[in-house]
Structures are given as structure tokens and as C-alpha cells.
Design a protein around this motif. Sequence first.
Motif, short mmCIF file in Angstrom:
data_model
loop_
_atom_site.label_atom_id
_atom_site.label_comp_id
_atom_site.label_asym_id
_atom_site.label_seq_id
_atom_site.Cartn_x
_atom_site.Cartn_y
_atom_site.Cartn_z
N ALA A 1 21.41 -2.90 13.96
CA ALA A 1 22.05 -1.58 14.05
C ALA A 1 21.20 -0.48 13.44
O ALA A 1 21.48 0.71 13.67
CB ALA A 1 23.42 -1.63 13.37
N ALA A 2 20.20 -0.82 12.67
CA ALA A 2 19.43 0.18 11.93
C ALA A 2 18.36 0.82 12.81
O ALA A 2 17.87 0.23 13.77
CB ALA A 2 18.78 -0.47 10.72
N SER A 3 17.99 2.05 12.45
CA SER A 3 16.86 2.71 13.08
C SER A 3 15.59 1.93 12.75
O SER A 3 15.58 1.13 11.80
CB SER A 3 16.74 4.14 12.57
N PRO A 4 14.51 2.14 13.48
CA PRO A 4 13.28 1.38 13.20
C PRO A 4 12.83 1.46 11.75
O PRO A 4 12.50 0.44 11.14
CB PRO A 4 12.26 2.00 14.15
N GLU A 5 12.81 2.65 11.19
CA GLU A 5 12.31 2.78 9.82
C GLU A 5 13.24 2.14 8.80
O GLU A 5 12.80 1.52 7.84
CB GLU A 5 12.06 4.25 9.47
N LEU A 6 14.55 2.29 8.99
CA LEU A 6 15.49 1.65 8.06
C LEU A 6 15.42 0.13 8.23
O LEU A 6 15.49 -0.61 7.24
CB LEU A 6 16.91 2.15 8.27
#
Length: 355
Positions: free
Chosen positions: A134-139
Motif C-alpha cells: 500500500a505504500a508509495s515507492p519511497e515509503l
Amino acid sequence: MLVLTRRSLLALGALGGAQLVLCGCTDDGGSPDQERKKADADLPLRTRAVAATDQLLAGYDAVLAGPGAAQADRLRALRAEVTEHRAALATGLPAASATASASATAAGAPVTTAAQLAAAERTTAGARLADLSAASPELAKLLAVVSAAGALHAAALGDTAPVTAPAAAVPTPTASTPAASGSAASTPAASGSTASGSAPAKTPLPAAEATALQTALAAEHAAVYGYGVVGARQPVGPQRTDAQTSYLAHQAARDAWQRLLNSGGATPTAAAPGYQLPFPVADAAGAKQLAAHIEVQLTGVYAALVAATSGELRQRAAAALREAALAARHWGADQTALPGLPAAGGATPSPSASA
């Protein structure tokens, strides 16, 4: 020894460069509004991660406050790293959200011993993986890095049990991301044909994922070469056995990425005829330093692979990051609080020169 040719992606001494290439492939050039939506979607994930980190910090405080706390210096050093994790995870959170999670510490099981603290680190490291999809790439990259650090902490405190994500958090494999089987990817159906007798159609990998996987494959080619040198410089004994085990593990990882690229319709990157070593390796001490160097650099490669992929493949990249971090620790590497991310000032952590 042949030196790496220009057509090849990286040399053993320049694995860090692959991190920059791989990070670049995740830049989708999104609009400011798209970036804001990504950040908003990450807020609950960051809040949950900060709350879990606060539980860990409370556990460290409880153990350190106990009578005659053993390993006090080590505990304080690990706690300082957890504090760094919290700061990174809280980035972008509103002040109220970043501080409100302290109330959640009472919900966790009481931690009063170093053994319980080690188990808490391992469990929390697994829970970090639950939000990867569910996280963005950086997170996602940060969550995977912090999870790897938690595995290192658990091992440092004596808990070497496997770190696993909650079962419900691991996506069901798709045609483009075959399930892992041990350290290798599963292959297409053994028959190699459909009911009509024709070869099954290959599902093309997304361009960014294919590029990222080619980089990881090139890194594993270099690692296999490097461990050949490491094993040759070790005397007969436990360290040579360890080098041989690592050599086989990196061969398996190499083969897994090759199969995945093939199944996605891409031509896997070939190994170079030779690689330039980052420093002379004349004895067992130098070989150990080389092994540490290889694994430290691979943490960066796999942290970036997490950001470049999604679903089950992202989970596999996070597992590879964790294994590289643990292997680097085994070979005596000095690592930062966030293995796989650049150290303060942009420097790459240096492997220890100790024998």
C-alpha cells in the motif's frame, strides 16, 4: 584478471552506482497533485509505523531501567538507531500525529527482558512488511530498510528466528511475479505449453520493473564473481564454508532473477567477462572485507528494487534486502541505522577491515 567492460552495468567496486540507476527508474514525473495524493495515502501507514516504533522505544526503556541490565551499552546503541527510525518514519506527519502514538505503547505486551525485546524487534520487523504493497515507492523502501534493521537488532540481541510478514500481507503471486520457492523464483508450468499445444504467452514486465530487475541481476553476477575470490582466499575451515554457502546463495538469486526476466519477455543481462575488485584481496582478512563490501552494496541495490516494484515482487526485494543486511553483519560490516540508504553526508557505509 579481466577488467569490467564498458557494456557491463557495474563493477564490484562500483555497486553503489547501481543504487542511483535503480532509484532513478522509480521517478514517474508525477504532478504535484499526484505527489500530494501519494503523501496523503502514506499518512496512516507512517502513523502506524511510528506507533510501533514507540512501543519498541518503551521496551528499550523498560529493559534499561531494570536492575542490573545486561548489555546496557549495546541496548543504548540499538535504542539510538530505533530513534533514528522513528524520525525517518515520522517525516511528513502532522505534529499531532507524530506525537500521539505514544499512547499506543500500553497496547503491546510488556517487555522486561532483553530476550523479550529481541522478540519484539523481530515481530515488529515483520509487521513493517505488512504495509509494503500500500505504500508509495519511497515509503516502501523506508519500511523495508527499517524492517531489515529490526532483523539486525533482533539478531544482535540473540533472536535469529526468521522475520516474516503477516500471512494476509503477502500478495497472491501473479503471472508477472512468480512465487518464490526457497531462494529462487518458481518457473512456468513444467509442460511449457497450453492446452492447444502452443507455448504460453509471456506477460511483459512493466518497463521500470524490468530495468530494476536487470540491475539486481547485474549486481548478483558481480556478487557471484566476488564470492569466488572470497572463497579462494579463505583457508579450509568455517569461513571458507561460509563463503561457499554465500556463493551458492547468490547463484540462486542470480538464477531467480534470470527466470523472472525470461518469463516477463526480457533478455537477462549477461555477466561480464571479469570484474575490477574495489581493493586488493591477498589474504583471508581482505577476503572477509570484500564479502562485507559486496553485501553492504547489495543492501542499496535491493532497497532501490523495493521502490521500483510492487506486490509480491516488492516483498521478495525486501527479503533480499534483509538477507544482504544480515550477511553484511555476519562478515563484520559496519552499517548505518538504515541499511541500504546512504549514510549521513551521502557516504556509503564502509566494511570493517577486521579479520
